[in-house]
Design a protein around this motif. Structure first.
Motif, PDB file in Angstrom:
ATOM      1  N   HIS A 295      -4.467   6.407  -6.070  1.00  0.00           N
ATOM      2  CA  HIS A 295      -3.828   6.039  -4.797  1.00  0.00           C
ATOM      3  C   HIS A 295      -2.657   6.971  -4.436  1.00  0.00           C
ATOM      4  O   HIS A 295      -2.540   7.437  -3.303  1.00  0.00           O
TER       5      HIS A 295
ATOM      6  N   LEU B 100     -10.902   7.189  -0.195  1.00  0.00           N
ATOM      7  CA  LEU B 100     -11.454   6.054  -0.949  1.00  0.00           C
ATOM      8  C   LEU B 100     -10.385   5.244  -1.660  1.00  0.00           C
ATOM      9  O   LEU B 100     -10.675   4.190  -2.216  1.00  0.00           O
TER      10      LEU B 100
ATOM     11  N   HIS C  21      -3.970  -9.447  -8.329  1.00  0.00           N
ATOM     12  CA  HIS C  21      -4.728  -8.219  -8.063  1.00  0.00           C
ATOM     13  C   HIS C  21      -4.462  -7.690  -6.652  1.00  0.00           C
ATOM     14  O   HIS C  21      -4.385  -8.459  -5.695  1.00  0.00           O
ATOM     15  N   ARG C  22      -4.351  -6.364  -6.527  1.00  0.00           N
ATOM     16  CA  ARG C  22      -4.017  -5.752  -5.223  1.00  0.00           C
ATOM     17  C   ARG C  22      -5.110  -5.949  -4.177  1.00  0.00           C
ATOM     18  O   ARG C  22      -4.887  -5.712  -2.984  1.00  0.00           O
TER      19      ARG C  22
ATOM     20  N   GLY D  98     -15.767   0.593 -12.452  1.00  0.00           N
ATOM     21  CA  GLY D  98     -14.746   0.236 -11.455  1.00  0.00           C
ATOM     22  C   GLY D  98     -13.364   0.707 -11.861  1.00  0.00           C
ATOM     23  O   GLY D  98     -12.490   0.903 -11.016  1.00  0.00           O
TER      24      GLY D  98
HETATM   25  C1  LIG Z   1     -13.155  -2.942 -12.973  1.00  0.00           C
HETATM   26  C2  LIG Z   1     -11.907  -2.394 -12.325  1.00  0.00           C
HETATM   27  O1  LIG Z   1     -10.959  -2.067 -12.993  1.00  0.00           O
HETATM   28  N1  LIG Z   1     -11.903  -2.322 -11.008  1.00  0.00           N
HETATM   29  C3  LIG Z   1     -10.788  -1.821 -10.254  1.00  0.00           C
HETATM   30  C4  LIG Z   1     -11.041  -1.949  -8.790  1.00  0.00           C
HETATM   31  C5  LIG Z   1     -11.949  -0.917  -8.275  1.00  0.00           C
HETATM   32  C6  LIG Z   1     -11.307   0.020  -7.324  1.00  0.00           C
HETATM   33  O2  LIG Z   1     -11.284   1.172  -7.603  1.00  0.00           O
HETATM   34  O3  LIG Z   1     -10.720  -0.421  -6.234  1.00  0.00           O
HETATM   35  P1  LIG Z   1      -9.507   0.360  -5.537  1.00  0.00           P
HETATM   36  O4  LIG Z   1     -10.097   1.471  -4.766  1.00  0.00           O
HETATM   37  O5  LIG Z   1      -8.791  -0.570  -4.670  1.00  0.00           O
HETATM   38  O6  LIG Z   1      -8.634   0.856  -6.642  1.00  0.00           O
HETATM   39  C7  LIG Z   1      -9.523  -2.624 -10.518  1.00  0.00           C
HETATM   40  O7  LIG Z   1      -9.598  -3.827 -10.676  1.00  0.00           O
HETATM   41  O8  LIG Z   1      -8.474  -2.018 -10.435  1.00  0.00           O
END
Ligand SMILES: CC(=O)N[C@@H](CCC(=O)OP(=O)(O)O)C(=O)O
Ligand SMILES: NC(=O)C1=CN([C@@H]2O[C@H](COP(=O)(O)OP(=O)(O)OC[C@H]3O[C@@H](n4cnc5c(N)ncnc54)[C@H](OP(=O)(O)O)[C@@H]3O)[C@@H](O)[C@H]2O)C=CC1
Length: 333
Positions: free
Chosen positions: A82, A102, A206-207, A182
């Motif tokens: 990010h 993304l 979680h965000r 992920g």
């Molecule tokens: C399994 C896992 O760790 N998943 C990621 C989310 C996936 C993702 O990349 O979402 P963003 O683009 O918002 O970061 C997490 O929970 O942070």
């Protein structure tokens, strides 16, 4: 249309590179890694699956490459952490490039919410409105400098819930399980093979919680889980309905929303992750039960939840059918 992928050594980046390489309109000119890598190397060195098919060189990004990039390509896809996106996107936009990002850097409308979710300030890129690109619910004009591609869980949750929000009365509860891709390619103990079984994480913190709320315009309770499989997300959602809502009301609302949308499939039984892995589809099943709708939704986190949705948005941006180059079954990792 010449394009480039930043973060091509990562999981969603390599999926992007593969989709763009096989696309009838886009042509992949450059693939970048972080500057921490010392030398350029074939992307196929990291992903032997693509050897002999996609022979692009992975170049460590360096700001000196910017002027050449801006001369050679029109569109860039950022599959970066990010903060890296937040830093790079304004520079690329200033150089005249169209950016599909993304990351979560530009998704949240409220800067305070962004700060709380991501722990850094959202950069002001001097653009009034950055489209939040939930593809089936977005109209692009084709002159936006940046499109924010939604997160993987928010894509699954919002595609299922948005058509039904006029029937929902109360707080939807969302349980979702994601495969380990992920979390990205970088090594970490909590995502290593021997450590992962099945557990909730980020409960109430979680965000993606604020992102889902923003996307559907309603508070939710969201609990993500990590499962011991490579890719895919399965979300099960329970939403209380207005009194008297029938199965037919729900089915009609879903059909109305998606009958013209080739990448959303309404299913007669709850979808399995295997039904969508390696595809750009989102599969949705809905049942009305005891005053609630129970929705089961499956996507491939790296495709519909990331790379394929970015390409879908780019298709729309350039006035092509949304599913151009996205109807096959594949996936690199
Ligand atoms: C399994 C896992 O760790 N998943 C990621 C989310 C996936 C993702 O990349 O979402 P963003 O683009 O918002 O970061 C997490 O929970 O942070
Ligand atoms: N994985 C998923 O399911 C999803 C991911 N996303 C988002 O996509 C983005 C990429 O995620 P993912 O593919 O999982 O991540 P990975 O960890 O697999 O890959 C990250 C990529 O970014 C590069 N990179 C890291 N730091 C920098 C930097 N400072 N400057 C330039 N490049 C850098 C890495 O290069 P190097 O190899 O040299 O370190 C690598 O290519 C993230 O924002 C993520 O939130 C969105 C939806 C789903």
């Amino acid at each position: 249309m010449p394009c480039a992928v930043f973060g091509a050594s990562g999981y969603s980046g390599v999926e992007l590179a593969w989709l763009l390489h096989n696309h009838p309109f886009f042509s992949l000119k450059h693939a970048y890694s972080s500057s921490a890598r010392e030398e350029a190397e074939p992307l196929a060195g990291l992903y032997p699956q693509i050897a002999g098919q996609l022979d692009i060189i992975l170049q460590p990004w360096h700001p000196d490459l910017l002027s050449q990039l801006a001369q050679e390509v029109r569109v860039v896809f950022l599959a970066l952490p990010h903060e890296a996106s937040a830093e790079l996107a304004p520079i690329l936009i200033k150089a005249g490039l169209v950016v599909f990002d993304l990351s979560g850097a530009f998704r949240l409308r409220d800067p305070q919410q962004h700060l709380q979710a991501y722990a850094f300030e959202q950069p002001n890129i001097g653009v009034d409105a950055i489209p939040y690109g939930l593809a089936e619910w977005t109209v692009l004009q084709g002159h936006e400098p940046l499109v924010a591609v939604p997160g993987c869980y928010p894509t699954a949750a919002a595609l299922a819930l948005k058509p039904l929000m006029h029937l929902v009365q109360g707080t939807p509860l969302i349980n979702a399980v994601s495969g380990v891709s992920g979390a990205g390619r970088k090594a970490a103990a909590h995502t290593s093979f021997c450590e992962v079984s099945l557990a909730a994480y980020g409960v109430a913190t979680h965000r993606h919680q604020p992102e889902i709320c923003q996307s559907i315009g309603h508070p939710v309770i969201f609990v993500p889980h990590l499962g011991n499989f490579k890719r895919g997300i399965l979300a099960t959602i329970y939403a209380p309905l207005e009194a008297g809502t029938t199965q037919q009301d729900v089915e009609l609302a879903l059909q109305r929303a998606y009958r013209e949308q080739p990448l959303v499939r309404l299913c007669h039984k709850p979808p399995a992750i295997n039904d969508v892995v390696g595809t750009a589809f989102c599969d949705i099943h809905a049942v009305v039960h005891n005053g609630h709708v129970i929705l089961c939704v499956a996507i491939d986190n790296l495709l519909k939840g990331a790379a394929a949705q970015a390409v879908q948005l780019a298709n729309m941006y350039f006035d092509m059918p949304a599913s151009t180059g996205l109807t096959g079954r594949g996936g690199v990792i």
